[in-house]
Design a protein around this motif. Structure first.
Motif, mmCIF file in Angstrom:
data_model
loop_
_atom_site.group_PDB
_atom_site.id
_atom_site.type_symbol
_atom_site.label_atom_id
_atom_site.label_comp_id
_atom_site.label_asym_id
_atom_site.label_seq_id
_atom_site.Cartn_x
_atom_site.Cartn_y
_atom_site.Cartn_z
ATOM 1 N N TRP A 331 0.819 -1.213 0.000
ATOM 2 C CA TRP A 331 0.000 0.000 0.000
ATOM 3 C C TRP A 331 0.853 1.264 0.000
ATOM 4 C CZ3 TRP A 331 0.393 3.038 4.507
ATOM 5 C CH2 TRP A 331 1.025 2.420 5.589
ATOM 6 N N CYS A 333 4.004 3.630 -1.460
ATOM 7 C CA CYS A 333 4.615 3.889 -2.766
ATOM 8 C C CYS A 333 5.970 3.196 -2.871
ATOM 9 C CB CYS A 333 4.768 5.393 -2.985
ATOM 10 S SG CYS A 333 5.556 5.822 -4.554
ATOM 11 N N TYR A 400 -8.238 9.951 4.012
ATOM 12 C CA TYR A 400 -7.205 9.061 3.483
ATOM 13 C C TYR A 400 -6.447 8.386 4.628
ATOM 14 C CZ TYR A 400 -3.121 7.663 0.655
ATOM 15 O OH TYR A 400 -2.122 6.964 0.034
ATOM 16 N N ALA A 436 -1.138 10.576 -0.437
ATOM 17 C CA ALA A 436 -1.054 9.773 -1.655
ATOM 18 C C ALA A 436 0.018 10.349 -2.565
ATOM 19 C CB ALA A 436 -2.398 9.755 -2.368
ATOM 20 N N GLU A 437 0.911 9.486 -3.027
ATOM 21 C CA GLU A 437 1.959 9.890 -3.966
ATOM 22 C C GLU A 437 1.487 9.544 -5.380
ATOM 23 O OE1 GLU A 437 4.541 11.568 -3.123
ATOM 24 O OE2 GLU A 437 4.385 11.386 -0.939
ATOM 25 N N GLY A 438 0.575 10.350 -5.891
ATOM 26 C CA GLY A 438 -0.016 10.069 -7.191
ATOM 27 C C GLY A 438 -0.706 8.721 -7.167
ATOM 28 N N ASN A 439 -0.441 7.911 -8.177
ATOM 29 C CA ASN A 439 -1.006 6.562 -8.235
ATOM 30 C C ASN A 439 -0.062 5.508 -7.672
ATOM 31 O OD1 ASN A 439 -3.389 7.446 -9.538
ATOM 32 N ND2 ASN A 439 -2.310 7.471 -11.520
ATOM 33 N N CYS A 440 1.019 5.966 -7.046
ATOM 34 C CA CYS A 440 2.065 5.046 -6.587
ATOM 35 C C CYS A 440 1.706 4.370 -5.275
ATOM 36 C CB CYS A 440 3.378 5.817 -6.446
ATOM 37 S SG CYS A 440 4.771 4.850 -5.850
ATOM 38 N N GLY A 441 0.988 5.066 -4.413
ATOM 39 C CA GLY A 441 0.704 4.559 -3.079
ATOM 40 C C GLY A 441 0.992 5.633 -2.055
#
Length: 541
Positions: A331, A333, A400, A436-441
């Motif tokens: 979960w 990044c 989040y 959240a690091e973009g879509n990385c996790g």
């Protein structure tokens, strides 16, 4: 072939008898003779050693790949005393029969290879006629090689006396956070002067600077290597560098720093072609001792088939003493277990330590307790939050982090409790806010203060090298920082928290202090005693 010099090895595995004790206190004298004053009892102790994969002669080859030589300190003696053969008749002989991992061990006699690995097939039997005291040398070629040798006194073609000697080499035992620190390494890069200065001021000559210009400015030294130790019954020690398959800028560092070298071995398990972020060693760690596991337990990130390379995972499991357990790190990044866990010593705790666990519930609670107008300068430039109130008012960020607590961290907490027999009182929640690091996790937005180093160098106190949260104006210090002060208040007494500036050079790159440091540590427990039950050693008391 060079005959091994007895003076170069420390332990003599001597023959000794035991008739159950004596009343005159002279057990040794009575045990070395038979009832008629003849030969000593035909009994021998177990032989526990380390594998011979270091490079004592510095020729660039593992010593296992060369014949023995005078400076080779990793062979263990098996001695048949003169007293034991004093009663031999003409024509009597000694017969040795090897079984077990015969391809991972061998024996030498008078400079000749007589048993085990080294021929097309392992040699399993050897017979010779002794002439007084005889010493054979046992050599191991791998971690936790196990076997036995039956040693017979043969007379008239029959075994008239016999004993079985257990042969075992030390497993590789990974270091954990609370073993005494010996030395630390950090990489000096073009942008981490503050980080380097904090380390040098706190630890002076106990830290070495690796020049980043030689290694493509790769600062993540924890990700490149992990340390393990092995010991023998004579007090000898083999340090092992587990070299990651990540193969980035620091790829050559282990060979440059630790090899070829006496008492060091560098090994890699797995293929670089299969490497993922989960194969960096921020994702591999070991706990302090736990019930049933006197050497602690290894843990690493693994979930839904994503995690540590199976070749290394299998090797670690085969070492037996530190039974690994997986945790969900996918979960995140970066995906490393050191982003949410660590351990610190605490003599008041039931096991002598406490688990530090990242906790967003306490992070949100701490955030809500801070004056909304409290300035957070660095969070403004990095994340767009000028004050504590700005962070607290971000409903999406709050939701989040609430989800992370329920869906990830609570489960990790229960996994640690189950694996290490921990209670809630043995866990310190460390306030952390993720984003959240973009879509990385997920990545830590507040510095990951759990991602620390325990620098407990003998005679120099216990220093915790902790990433400074900078939850304040830059002009102020940690004493004016509510996040830093809360962390200090949660720590056990007797620990010296050293706030370390890794903000620009590590934190904003999704790493922290532990990611950028590595430590050698002193083994404390004896695997032949403390690990005897787990390993099923026959010869241990």
């Amino acid at each position: 072939m060079v005959v091994i010099a007895a003076a170069s090895l420390a332990l003599l595995v001597s023959a000794c008898g035991d008739d159950g004790g004596n009343d005159d206190g002279n057990d040794e004298a009575e045990d070395t003779a038979g009832e008629d004053g003849g030969s000593a009892d035909w009994t021998f102790g177990p032989i526990y050693g380390v594998n011979n994969n270091d490079d004592d002669d510095l020729d660039g080859k593992r010593d296992w790949l060369t014949p023995p030589f005078d400076a080779d300190t990793d062979l263990m003696p098996l001695t048949i005393t003169a007293d034991q053969v004093a009663g031999f008749s003409d024509g009597d002989s000694v017969r040795l029969t090897l079984s077990g991992d015969a391809d991972l061990m061998r024996m030498w006699h008078n400079g000749a290879h007589v048993l085990g690995s080294g021929a097309a097939e392992p040699i399993l039997e050897y017979t010779f006629t002794p002439s007084g005291e005889e010493t054979l040398w046992v050599e191991f070629g791998e971690f936790l090689a196990r076997g036995s040798v039956v040693i017979d006194h043969v007379s008239g073609g029959e075994a008239v006396e016999s004993d079985t000697i257990e042969l075992v080499s030390s497993p590789a035992i990974m270091n954990h956070h609370l073993m005494p620190a010996e030395h630390l390494w950090i990489v000096q890069t073009s942008d981490n002067a503050e980080y380097v200065m904090d380390y040098l001021e706190a630890l002076t000559s106990d830290v070495s600077l690796v020049q980043g210009v030689m290694y493509q400015q790769d600062r993540w030294i924890q990700d490149e290597i992990e340390f393990a130790t092995s010991t023998d019954a004579a007090g000898g020690r083999l340090d092992t560098v587990i070299d990651s398959i990540r193969d980035r800028g620091l790829d050559n560092f282990p060979e440059d720093e630790f090899g070829p070298q006496t008492d060091w071995f560098i090994g890699t398990w797995g293929s670089p072609t299969n490497a993922t972020t989960f194969d960096a060693f921020g994702n591999l760690d070991a706990s302090p001792p736990a019930p049933g596991f006197p050497f602690g337990r290894i843990y690493y990130g693994l979930e839904n088939g994503q995690g540590l390379d199976s070749a290394l995972a299998t090797f670690l499991d085969e070492q037996t003493l530190q039974q690994p357990f997986p945790l969900d790190s996918i979960w995140l990044c970066v995906g490393h277990v050191d982003e949410f866990s660590s351990f610190v010593p605490d003599p008041t705790a039931p096991k002598g330590y406490r688990l530090l666990l990242a906790d967003t519930a306490s992070g949100l609670e701490l955030l809500d307790s801070i004056d909304p107008g409290h300035p957070t300068n660095r969070y403004n430039s990095a994340y767009g939050y000028a004050t504590a109130g700005d962070i607290a008012a971000d409903a999406a960020l709050r939701a989040y982090n609430e989800d992370i607590q329920v869906n990830e961290l609570d489960g990790i907490r229960e996994a640690f409790k189950s694996a290490l027999s921990l209670t809630d009182e043995e866990i310190i929640e460390v306030p952390t806010i993720f984003q959240a690091e973009g879509n990385c996790g997920a990545g830590a937005m507040t510095t990951g203060t759990v991602n620390l180093i325990v620098a407990n160098i003998d005679g120099k106190g216990i220093k915790l090298m902790v990433p400074d949260p900078f939850f304040r104006n830059d002009a102020e210090g940690p004493e004016s920082d509510p996040w830093a002060q809360d962390f200090e208040a949660r720590m056990p007494d007797g620990l010296d928290v050293v706030w370390t500036d890794d903000w620009f050079s590590y934190h904003l790159l999704l790493g922290e202090v532990h990611c950028g440091t590595n430590v050698t540590r002193t083994p404390q427990a004896d695997w032949t005693v403390d690990g005897a039950e787990l390993l099923g050693l026959e010869g241990a008391n």
